[in-house]
Motif scaffolding. Structure first.
Motif, PDB file in Angstrom:
ATOM      1  N   UNK A 102       0.823  -1.205   0.000  1.00 64.32           N
ATOM      2  CA  UNK A 102       0.000   0.000   0.000  1.00 64.32           C
ATOM      3  C   UNK A 102       0.854   1.251   0.000  1.00 64.32           C
ATOM      4  N   UNK A 103       1.848   1.303   0.902  1.00 63.81           N
ATOM      5  CA  UNK A 103       2.637   2.519   1.074  1.00 63.81           C
ATOM      6  C   UNK A 103       3.606   2.770  -0.073  1.00 63.81           C
ATOM      7  N   UNK A 104       4.187   1.722  -0.638  1.00 64.67           N
ATOM      8  CA  UNK A 104       5.160   1.912  -1.715  1.00 64.67           C
ATOM      9  C   UNK A 104       4.529   1.875  -3.096  1.00 64.67           C
ATOM     10  N   UNK A 105       3.452   1.120  -3.259  1.00 62.35           N
ATOM     11  CA  UNK A 105       2.904   0.916  -4.600  1.00 62.35           C
ATOM     12  C   UNK A 105       1.448   1.333  -4.744  1.00 62.35           C
ATOM     13  N   UNK A 106       0.856   1.850  -3.683  1.00 63.80           N
ATOM     14  CA  UNK A 106      -0.521   2.323  -3.772  1.00 63.80           C
ATOM     15  C   UNK A 106      -1.534   1.228  -4.023  1.00 63.80           C
ATOM     16  N   UNK A 107      -1.203   0.008  -3.652  1.00 68.14           N
ATOM     17  CA  UNK A 107      -2.107  -1.109  -3.890  1.00 68.14           C
ATOM     18  C   UNK A 107      -3.203  -1.159  -2.826  1.00 68.14           C
ATOM     19  N   UNK A 108      -4.430  -1.378  -3.264  1.00 65.85           N
ATOM     20  CA  UNK A 108      -5.565  -1.513  -2.365  1.00 65.85           C
ATOM     21  C   UNK A 108      -6.178  -2.898  -2.535  1.00 65.85           C
ATOM     22  N   UNK A 109      -6.800  -3.381  -1.484  1.00 63.80           N
ATOM     23  CA  UNK A 109      -7.431  -4.708  -1.524  1.00 63.80           C
ATOM     24  C   UNK A 109      -8.756  -4.608  -2.274  1.00 63.80           C
ATOM     25  N   UNK A 110      -8.922  -5.435  -3.285  1.00 74.75           N
ATOM     26  CA  UNK A 110     -10.175  -5.464  -4.045  1.00 74.75           C
ATOM     27  C   UNK A 110     -11.055  -6.649  -3.650  1.00 74.75           C
ATOM     28  N   UNK A 111     -10.453  -7.667  -3.083  1.00 67.45           N
ATOM     29  CA  UNK A 111     -11.211  -8.833  -2.614  1.00 67.45           C
ATOM     30  C   UNK A 111     -10.506  -9.394  -1.394  1.00 67.45           C
ATOM     31  N   UNK A 112     -11.201  -9.415  -0.258  1.00 66.81           N
ATOM     32  CA  UNK A 112     -10.620  -9.870   1.003  1.00 66.81           C
ATOM     33  C   UNK A 112     -11.242 -11.199   1.400  1.00 66.81           C
ATOM     34  N   UNK A 113     -10.441 -12.246   1.320  1.00 70.69           N
ATOM     35  CA  UNK A 113     -10.898 -13.582   1.698  1.00 70.69           C
ATOM     36  C   UNK A 113     -10.140 -14.082   2.916  1.00 70.69           C
ATOM     37  N   UNK A 114      -9.733 -13.147   3.748  1.00 76.14           N
ATOM     38  CA  UNK A 114      -9.010 -13.537   4.950  1.00 76.14           C
ATOM     39  C   UNK A 114      -7.545 -13.794   4.680  1.00 76.14           C
ATOM     40  N   UNK A 115      -7.177 -15.049   4.569  1.00 78.05           N
ATOM     41  CA  UNK A 115      -5.784 -15.408   4.275  1.00 78.05           C
ATOM     42  C   UNK A 115      -5.409 -15.132   2.830  1.00 78.05           C
ATOM     43  N   UNK A 116      -6.398 -14.808   2.015  1.00 76.24           N
ATOM     44  CA  UNK A 116      -6.173 -14.514   0.598  1.00 76.24           C
ATOM     45  C   UNK A 116      -6.711 -13.130   0.294  1.00 76.24           C
TER      46      UNK A 116
END
Length: 333
Positions: A102-116
């Protein structure tokens, strides 16, 4: 529906697929699955098996999903053609890895399946991958040095500022320029996965265009096909990355631009290389006298004024090429 019992299931499948012009699949690849192809579903979840003189006898359900009707209506059905989906990497600490991306590449979670957790650009983080895949913990090698994740940016300097704010991130090497003139750096994520971050090759090409390099020269320098570089050049010419003067010169390529001179348009032709208070002859003729936006609107270009204002450092060949490039630029303004 039809229920079929057969002595050689592969022969039946081969016959069905041949009738639809499709290649057969190996039964070992589709057992315990439901496969859909061209509107026909082959369900192997209820297969029965017995052995008689070494011949396997299987029973399965074959469903015809109105394939003829679908062809008439043009409805698109599912098929067995493969589509690449994502890259999944094993992580030890999900929260730590999420913060990193998130901090270095601006990636956000689009699907949260817990461990995935799937991130926006196709990267998937997986915790407890050893349990999921059936590996033992001892076989998990997080720093294999056999692959890398590759990110591109149009603002390499901006990324380096972000990276410098995270001194805890391990670097394989410092930022450097590769033989194809692309600037990049390689770092490791919290689990030792190698990541390359480089400026896009389009940015590299644009930098060369701005320096006065033509398509052929740029193609050779960055080691990319001429056809691709030509497309990039067309995009570059249509973009707002240049500051073209009325004569088609890209002011951003001049070593004086930004410090000694703001550019022909910004100073209304009163550029640094003419006597103070006077206006460039080309600008004066084009804008002040004829009311044109640039020389491309004038049928006389390139005219005698261009010849008289020639940069003395150019050879005849270089000046001819300079005129060609300026006329080409004017076509795209």
């Amino acid at each position: 529906t039809s229920r079929i019992c057969c002595g050689n299931l592969n022969d039946i499948i081969r016959w069905i697929f041949a009738g639809q012009g499709r290649a057969p699949v190996k039964m070992s690849e589709i057992f315990n699955t439901t496969v859909v192809t061209d509107g026909i579903i082959y369900d192997y979840s209820e297969r029965k098996c017995c052995f008689k003189t070494g011949i396997g006898i299987f029973s399965f359900r074959l469903y015809i999903k109105a394939i003829l009707s679908r062809r008439k209506t043009g409805e698109k059905g599912m098929d067995m053609r493969m589509k690449y989906s994502c890259v999944l990497i094993a992580v030890k600490d999900m929260e730590k890895s999420l913060r990193f991306y998130k901090e270095l590449f601006g990636q956000e979670v689009t699907l949260d399946l817990g461990d995935n957790k799937a991130l926006k650009d196709g990267l998937v983080l997986q915790a407890h991958f050893d349990e999921l895949a059936g590996f033992t913990k001892e076989t998990m090698k997080y720093r294999s040095n056999t692959m890398e994740l590759y990110f591109e940016t149009e603002d390499f300097e901006g990324f380096m500022e972000v990276l410098d704010a995270h001194p805890e991130v391990e670097r394989l090497h410092d930022a450097k320029t590769f033989p194809w003139l692309q600037r990049g750096i390689r770092i490791f994520d919290p689990d030792g996965h190698l990541i390359e971050v480089s400026e896009s090759m389009y940015s590299v090409a644009c930098r060369l265009f701005a320096s006065g390099k033509d398509i052929a020269e740029t193609s050779e320098l960055i080691q990319h096909p001429v056809d691709l570089v030509t497309i990039w050049h067309e995009e570059y010419m249509k973009s707002g990355q240049r500051d073209f003067s009325v004569c088609g010169t890209d002011c951003t390529t001049c070593y004086c631009f930004g410090e000694m001179c703001a550019g022909c348009n910004a100073c209304s032709g009163k550029v640094f290389h003419v006597p103070e208070g006077q206006t460039c002859a080309i600008y004066d003729c084009t804008v002040n006298s004829k009311g044109y936006k640039h020389c491309g609107e004038c049928d006389a270009a390139p005219c005698e004024i261009w010849m008289k204002t020639r940069d003395p450092k150019f050879t005849d060949e270089e000046f001819d090429e300079n005129i060609r490039m300026r006329m080409e630029a004017l076509k795209n303004i």
